[in-house]
Design an enzyme around this catalytic site. Structure first.
Site, PDB file in Angstrom:
ATOM      1  N   ARG A  82      -5.294  54.575 -36.020  1.00 42.97           N
ATOM      2  CA  ARG A  82      -4.384  53.752 -36.874  1.00 42.97           C
ATOM      3  C   ARG A  82      -4.544  53.961 -38.442  1.00 42.97           C
ATOM      4  O   ARG A  82      -5.563  54.154 -38.835  1.00 42.97           O
ATOM      5  CB  ARG A  82      -4.041  52.260 -36.326  1.00 42.97           C
ATOM      6  CG  ARG A  82      -4.158  51.943 -34.934  1.00 42.97           C
ATOM      7  CD  ARG A  82      -4.039  50.448 -34.831  1.00 42.97           C
ATOM      8  NE  ARG A  82      -4.032  50.118 -33.573  1.00 42.97           N
ATOM      9  CZ  ARG A  82      -4.953  49.906 -32.493  1.00 42.97           C
ATOM     10  NH1 ARG A  82      -6.251  49.978 -32.783  1.00 42.97           N
ATOM     11  NH2 ARG A  82      -4.830  49.481 -31.068  1.00 42.97           N
ATOM     12  N   LYS A 115      -7.740  46.290 -34.211  1.00 39.92           N
ATOM     13  CA  LYS A 115      -6.866  44.834 -34.209  1.00 39.92           C
ATOM     14  C   LYS A 115      -7.677  43.891 -33.847  1.00 39.92           C
ATOM     15  O   LYS A 115      -8.586  43.951 -32.956  1.00 39.92           O
ATOM     16  CB  LYS A 115      -5.883  45.206 -33.410  1.00 39.92           C
ATOM     17  CG  LYS A 115      -4.634  46.074 -33.753  1.00 39.92           C
ATOM     18  CD  LYS A 115      -3.519  45.933 -32.958  1.00 39.92           C
ATOM     19  CE  LYS A 115      -2.250  46.865 -33.441  1.00 39.92           C
ATOM     20  NZ  LYS A 115      -1.008  46.774 -32.594  1.00 39.92           N
ATOM     21  N   HIS A 172       1.220  57.349 -37.735  1.00 38.25           N
ATOM     22  CA  HIS A 172       0.998  57.184 -36.358  1.00 38.25           C
ATOM     23  C   HIS A 172       1.253  58.270 -35.662  1.00 38.25           C
ATOM     24  O   HIS A 172       0.984  58.477 -34.264  1.00 38.25           O
ATOM     25  CB  HIS A 172       1.921  55.847 -36.029  1.00 38.25           C
ATOM     26  CG  HIS A 172       1.378  54.771 -35.213  1.00 38.25           C
ATOM     27  ND1 HIS A 172       0.067  54.120 -35.438  1.00 38.25           N
ATOM     28  CD2 HIS A 172       1.696  54.344 -33.803  1.00 38.25           C
ATOM     29  CE1 HIS A 172      -0.242  53.177 -34.513  1.00 38.25           C
ATOM     30  NE2 HIS A 172       0.223  53.336 -33.539  1.00 38.25           N
ATOM     31  N   ARG A 188      -1.786  60.039 -34.353  1.00 39.53           N
ATOM     32  CA  ARG A 188      -2.335  59.191 -33.493  1.00 39.53           C
ATOM     33  C   ARG A 188      -1.645  59.325 -32.081  1.00 39.53           C
ATOM     34  O   ARG A 188      -2.405  59.520 -30.979  1.00 39.53           O
ATOM     35  CB  ARG A 188      -2.280  57.690 -33.612  1.00 39.53           C
ATOM     36  CG  ARG A 188      -2.866  56.660 -32.433  1.00 39.53           C
ATOM     37  CD  ARG A 188      -2.715  55.221 -33.298  1.00 39.53           C
ATOM     38  NE  ARG A 188      -2.966  54.362 -32.228  1.00 39.53           N
ATOM     39  CZ  ARG A 188      -4.084  53.751 -31.718  1.00 39.53           C
ATOM     40  NH1 ARG A 188      -5.320  54.404 -32.163  1.00 39.53           N
ATOM     41  NH2 ARG A 188      -4.064  52.917 -30.837  1.00 39.53           N
ATOM     42  N   HIS A 196      -6.924  50.445 -27.101  1.00 43.36           N
ATOM     43  CA  HIS A 196      -5.682  49.681 -26.528  1.00 43.36           C
ATOM     44  C   HIS A 196      -6.468  48.527 -25.580  1.00 43.36           C
ATOM     45  O   HIS A 196      -7.263  48.983 -24.786  1.00 43.36           O
ATOM     46  CB  HIS A 196      -4.905  50.623 -25.539  1.00 43.36           C
ATOM     47  CG  HIS A 196      -4.052  51.408 -26.518  1.00 43.36           C
ATOM     48  ND1 HIS A 196      -3.361  52.633 -25.985  1.00 43.36           N
ATOM     49  CD2 HIS A 196      -3.476  51.276 -27.628  1.00 43.36           C
ATOM     50  CE1 HIS A 196      -2.792  53.122 -26.971  1.00 43.36           C
ATOM     51  NE2 HIS A 196      -2.493  52.267 -27.936  1.00 43.36           N
ATOM     52  N   TYR A 240       2.082  57.408 -22.562  1.00 46.96           N
ATOM     53  CA  TYR A 240       1.873  58.724 -22.836  1.00 46.96           C
ATOM     54  C   TYR A 240       2.016  59.590 -21.765  1.00 46.96           C
ATOM     55  O   TYR A 240       2.374  60.722 -21.558  1.00 46.96           O
ATOM     56  CB  TYR A 240       0.638  59.062 -23.394  1.00 46.96           C
ATOM     57  CG  TYR A 240       0.223  58.404 -24.878  1.00 46.96           C
ATOM     58  CD1 TYR A 240       1.017  58.952 -25.904  1.00 46.96           C
ATOM     59  CD2 TYR A 240      -0.371  57.335 -25.127  1.00 46.96           C
ATOM     60  CE1 TYR A 240       0.699  58.445 -27.367  1.00 46.96           C
ATOM     61  CE2 TYR A 240      -0.672  56.736 -26.368  1.00 46.96           C
ATOM     62  CZ  TYR A 240       0.146  57.244 -27.130  1.00 46.96           C
ATOM     63  OH  TYR A 240       0.058  56.503 -28.628  1.00 46.96           O
TER      64      TYR A 240
END
Length: 298
Positions: free
Chosen positions: A148, A172, A244, A247, A270, A279
């Site tokens: 990110r 995150k 992004h 990514r 994730h 994806y």
């Protein structure tokens, strides 16, 4: 209780209890500030404790005139989190957004670049300028590690474990993970460190930050967007490209080449596999090839 007071408490809660980063905290508080602005504009003196669903609904209707469904949904989600906090702290008994539904939105597939696009963007970097080596290393790191943009600008020299072939990434909620890094990307980072970064005057607080601006300070998110935008315009690529996008391309290319979805999930950081599963929807021809290759009734 005033809006200002409770908003300050909410920020502390998001940072200390939920471990959110500044950008996420700013996003949540911006939603509440928009609501406060709406109340002030309409001379509505409702407090965080007394505001009702009808007032919230009026605000959302007014805001929806300038927001697409996805942004509306995010606004509602942000406000719902704020009032859930008030319920959690026993300031309120109910959440005024409890019965307000978010607009239906389709699942947006991420934009991706093919390998030729990525090579063209990176090859467009002007290496005759001091920031050229840095920019090449940035793009190679974004693509080869799937970071990110916030993870990239916060990457530290002490996070580089090149002998082991990994970098430590803080994602995150301050959650850390180790991501593999290839030899070629290591080479470009080392070129930048040895030929450019080592000759900079670096501010004390940013001494461990890997990618720096010309003043020896940490790069901003906006600067990364600008670097990519200028390169995309330079080569005349008619695609909407952001940090992004690199990514997304990282994950898509791994999947297309047979990587396990769980491994991709771990590298992307994730929390849920369902986030990574988006994806799978990108390349239907790839899925068809998998069926033809591996299913007993192919």
């Amino acid at each position: 209780m005033t809006w200002k007071q409770i908003l300050t408490d909410f920020k502390h809660y998001l940072k200390l209890e939920r471990g959110l980063l500044k950008n996420s905290i700013d996003s949540y508080t911006h939603d509440v500030e928009r609501l406060i602005g709406f109340l002030n504009l309409h001379h509505n003196e409702s407090s965080p404790v007394t505001i009702d669903s009808e007032t919230i609904q009026s605000f959302i209707y007014d805001a929806s005139k300038s927001l697409n469904p996805r942004s509306q949904s995010r606004l509602i989600s942000g406000l719902r989190s704020f009032f859930n906090y008030l319920v959690f702290e026993n300031y309120r008994k109910t959440n005024p957004l409890e019965h307000i539904e978010s607009p239906k939105i389709g699942r947006k597939l991420p934009d991706t670049l093919n390998i030729n696009d990525i090579d063209s963007i990176i090859n467009a970097v002007d290496l005759s300028k001091p920031q050229g080596e840095r920019n090449r290393a940035i793009l190679e790191t974004l693509y080869s590690c799937g970071l990110r943009v916030s993870e990239l600008i916060n990457l530290k020299i002490s996070d580089l474990f090149f002998n082991e072939g990994f970098i430590k990434v803080t994602g995150k909620g301050d959650k850390q993970r180790f991501v593999p890094i290839g030899a070629s990307t290591q080479k470009y980072i080392d070129i930048y460190r040895n030929s450019i970064r080592n000759h900079q005057t670096i501010t004390e607080e940013h001494r461990d930050i890997l990618f720096l601006n010309r003043r020896g300070k940490q790069l901003t998110r906006a600067m990364i967007f600008t670097i990519i935008k200028q390169l995309v315009e330079k080569i005349g690529l008619k695609k909407n490209v952001s940090p992004h996008t690199f990514r997304h391309s990282f994950a898509t290319h791994l999947l297309e080449n047979g990587a396990d979805l769980r491994a991709i999930q771990m590298m992307l950081g994730h929390e849920s596999i369902t986030t990574t599963e988006i994806y799978v929807h990108l390349d239907k021809s790839h899925l068809k090839d998998i069926l033809e290759t591996f299913h007993p009734r192919r």
